[in-house]
Design a protein around this motif. Structure first.
Motif, PDB file in Angstrom:
ATOM      1  N   LYS A  56       0.806  -1.217   0.000  1.00  0.00           N
ATOM      2  CA  LYS A  56       0.000   0.000   0.000  1.00  0.00           C
ATOM      3  C   LYS A  56       0.838   1.267   0.000  1.00  0.00           C
ATOM      4  N   ASN A  57       2.162   1.123   0.089  1.00  0.00           N
ATOM      5  CA  ASN A  57       3.071   2.261   0.154  1.00  0.00           C
ATOM      6  C   ASN A  57       2.636   3.237   1.257  1.00  0.00           C
ATOM      7  N   THR A  58       2.356   2.675   2.418  1.00  0.00           N
ATOM      8  CA  THR A  58       1.815   3.443   3.529  1.00  0.00           C
ATOM      9  C   THR A  58       2.627   3.197   4.793  1.00  0.00           C
ATOM     10  N   LEU A  59       2.898   4.261   5.501  1.00  0.00           N
ATOM     11  CA  LEU A  59       3.594   4.233   6.778  1.00  0.00           C
ATOM     12  C   LEU A  59       2.582   4.427   7.895  1.00  0.00           C
ATOM     13  N   TYR A  60       2.792   3.748   9.018  1.00  0.00           N
ATOM     14  CA  TYR A  60       1.879   3.833  10.146  1.00  0.00           C
ATOM     15  C   TYR A  60       2.624   4.203  11.423  1.00  0.00           C
ATOM     16  N   LEU A  61       1.897   4.808  12.329  1.00  0.00           N
ATOM     17  CA  LEU A  61       2.371   5.005  13.690  1.00  0.00           C
ATOM     18  C   LEU A  61       1.244   4.634  14.637  1.00  0.00           C
ATOM     19  N   GLN A  62       1.448   3.569  15.393  1.00  0.00           N
ATOM     20  CA  GLN A  62       0.495   3.152  16.403  1.00  0.00           C
ATOM     21  C   GLN A  62       0.833   3.856  17.707  1.00  0.00           C
ATOM     22  N   LEU A  63      -0.108   4.609  18.239  1.00  0.00           N
ATOM     23  CA  LEU A  63       0.082   5.363  19.466  1.00  0.00           C
ATOM     24  C   LEU A  63      -0.785   4.744  20.552  1.00  0.00           C
ATOM     25  N   ASN A  64      -0.158   4.123  21.534  1.00  0.00           N
ATOM     26  CA  ASN A  64      -0.862   3.492  22.639  1.00  0.00           C
ATOM     27  C   ASN A  64      -0.629   4.243  23.936  1.00  0.00           C
ATOM     28  N   ASN A  65      -1.561   4.065  24.859  1.00  0.00           N
ATOM     29  CA  ASN A  65      -1.469   4.674  26.186  1.00  0.00           C
ATOM     30  C   ASN A  65      -1.159   6.166  26.096  1.00  0.00           C
ATOM     31  N   LEU A  66      -1.956   6.850  25.331  1.00  0.00           N
ATOM     32  CA  LEU A  66      -1.723   8.273  25.092  1.00  0.00           C
ATOM     33  C   LEU A  66      -1.917   9.095  26.357  1.00  0.00           C
ATOM     34  N   ALA A  67      -1.117  10.150  26.461  1.00  0.00           N
ATOM     35  CA  ALA A  67      -1.154  11.073  27.585  1.00  0.00           C
ATOM     36  C   ALA A  67      -1.294  12.498  27.065  1.00  0.00           C
ATOM     37  N   PRO A  68      -1.721  13.441  27.909  1.00  0.00           N
ATOM     38  CA  PRO A  68      -1.853  14.830  27.445  1.00  0.00           C
ATOM     39  C   PRO A  68      -0.584  15.396  26.829  1.00  0.00           C
ATOM     40  N   GLY A  69       0.583  14.974  27.294  1.00  0.00           N
ATOM     41  CA  GLY A  69       1.836  15.438  26.723  1.00  0.00           C
ATOM     42  C   GLY A  69       2.077  15.011  25.293  1.00  0.00           C
ATOM     43  N   ASP A  70       1.284  14.076  24.786  1.00  0.00           N
ATOM     44  CA  ASP A  70       1.388  13.652  23.394  1.00  0.00           C
ATOM     45  C   ASP A  70       0.603  14.552  22.450  1.00  0.00           C
ATOM     46  N   THR A  71      -0.138  15.500  22.976  1.00  0.00           N
ATOM     47  CA  THR A  71      -0.922  16.406  22.144  1.00  0.00           C
ATOM     48  C   THR A  71      -0.004  17.229  21.249  1.00  0.00           C
ATOM     49  N   ALA A  72      -0.234  17.158  19.947  1.00  0.00           N
ATOM     50  CA  ALA A  72       0.604  17.853  18.977  1.00  0.00           C
ATOM     51  C   ALA A  72       0.051  17.597  17.590  1.00  0.00           C
ATOM     52  N   VAL A  73       0.575  18.335  16.622  1.00  0.00           N
ATOM     53  CA  VAL A  73       0.380  17.996  15.226  1.00  0.00           C
ATOM     54  C   VAL A  73       1.472  17.007  14.845  1.00  0.00           C
ATOM     55  N   TYR A  74       1.073  15.890  14.287  1.00  0.00           N
ATOM     56  CA  TYR A  74       2.005  14.846  13.894  1.00  0.00           C
ATOM     57  C   TYR A  74       2.225  14.890  12.393  1.00  0.00           C
ATOM     58  N   TYR A  75       3.496  14.867  11.982  1.00  0.00           N
ATOM     59  CA  TYR A  75       3.890  14.941  10.592  1.00  0.00           C
ATOM     60  C   TYR A  75       4.688  13.702  10.200  1.00  0.00           C
TER      61      TYR A  75
END
Length: 123
Positions: free
Chosen positions: A74-93
């Motif tokens: 699929k020519n696709t990259l993934y990022l699995q984000l687990n156990n998210l916390a408020p400090g992870d709030t951001a724009v992800y690029y």
């Protein structure tokens, strides 16, 4: 033309999970380093994770919680984000380039960027 398009962000509660996707066009994974960065308001863009020459790399702040992966068909990259916390709030690029190993964590080393997807973690 090289184009990267992120998706999958959203508003979640602490402890929840998300999976971000980055669709690549104009390039394939072969011969390129691909990765994820994030930027919160008033802060510099920071390294999150990268895939380079078959090896994965993570920032200390996300190690053990986030997982980078790819789907060659699929020519696709993934990022699995687990156990998210408020400090992870951001724009992800997502980004692609050909950095040497010592420069892999520097955003200036990447030539192509996606538009970003917002991740907000709040109770």
């Amino acid at each position: 033309q090289v184009q990267l398009v992120e998706s999958g962000g959203g508003l979640v509660r602490p402890g929840d999970s998300l999976r971000l996707s980055c669709m690549l066009s104009g390039i394939t994974f072969n011969g390129y380093t691909v990765g994820w960065f994030r930027q919160a308001p008033g802060k510099e863009r920071e390294f999150v994770s990268a895939l380079r020459q078959g090896r994965t790399y993570y920032a200390d702040s996300v190690k053990g919680r986030f997982t980078i992966s790819k789907d060659n068909a699929k020519n696709t990259l993934y990022l699995q984000l687990n156990n998210l916390a408020p400090g992870d709030t951001a724009v992800y690029y997502c980004a692609a380039g050909t950095p040497i190993l010592s420069s892999m964590r520097a955003h200036t080393s990447y030539r192509s960027w996606g538009q970003g997807t917002q991740v907000t973690v709040s109770s």
